[in-house]
Design a protein around this motif. Structure first.
Motif: not given
Length: 209
Positions: A24-31, A63-80
């Motif tokens: 759900l978090a990955i979908a929220l960050i992406t959309h 960034r590493r803590r965010a990747l531990s929660i949402i293992p999606d590099k594209q979503a982490v890139y958009e977030l940061f």
């Protein structure tokens, strides 16, 4: 099985719940906004706010803590790199939940959870030109720049009028420094007493004739 600390359990177990919230978090960050049930939206909100806080921090550990929660590099890139700069001035409340009614079929309450990316609007009232003019007029006269013209006192003005308006400078003597030349009462009484004593001595002398 341990009971969750907040709200009802989602999924079949704790691992399933973490995976469900991660998706759900990955979908929220992406959309930037998703429609889900009201229960899932309320459970997702604190996790999404935590991820945005990591994005605002921006360091490698975050960034590493965010990747531990949402293992999606594209979503982490958009977030940061895309979301964090938009909410940098916001102190909190990075998500918004809006109820949309009930789902047709099972009558489940639905809601839209979205990221708040609008710029922060200050609550201070703007200063109008009239208010600025009133504030400038209310400033004390002591703050004004001193003038180069000499200040004339009342005593000097009266002396100038007595002098007939002549341009020549007039000296004013202080009345306090003037000494009176009148004799004191003791000095006035001394000569009179001396004359009375002389008349008495003449009267006491025998007549030689």
């Amino acid at each position: 099985m341990p009971r969750p600390s907040k709200g009802p359990r989602l999924g079949g177990g704790p691992a399933h719940e973490r995976l469900l919230l991660s998706n759900l978090a990955i979908a929220l960050i992406t959309h930037k906004a998703i429609t889900t049930t009201e229960t899932k939206a309320k459970r997702l909100q604190p996790l999404a706010d935590r991820l945005v806080t990591f994005g605002k921090r921006g360091d490698l550990h975050a960034r590493r803590r965010a990747l531990s929660i949402i293992p999606d590099k594209q979503a982490v890139y958009e977030l940061f790199d895309q979301i964090a700069p938009l909410v940098n001035e916001r102190a909190g409340g990075y998500t918004r939940i809006t109820k949309t009614g009930y789902r047709k079929g099972d009558n489940a309450p639905m809601a839209v959870i979205e990221l708040v990316l609008e710029p922060v609007v200050s609550k201070r009232k703007p200063v109008t030109p009239k208010a600025a003019a009133a504030a400038s007029a209310a400033t004390p006269a002591a703050t004004a720049a001193p003038s180069d013209e000499p200040v004339v006192t009342d005593a000097e003005a009266s002396v100038d009028e007595a002098a007939g308006g002549s341009d020549e400078p007039t000296e004013v003597e202080s009345t306090d420094a003037v000494e009176t030349s009148e004799p004191t009462p003791a000095e006035d009484e001394t000569p009179a007493a001396t004359e009375v004593e002389a008349d008495a001595e003449k009267a006491a002398e025998p007549d030689s004739k």
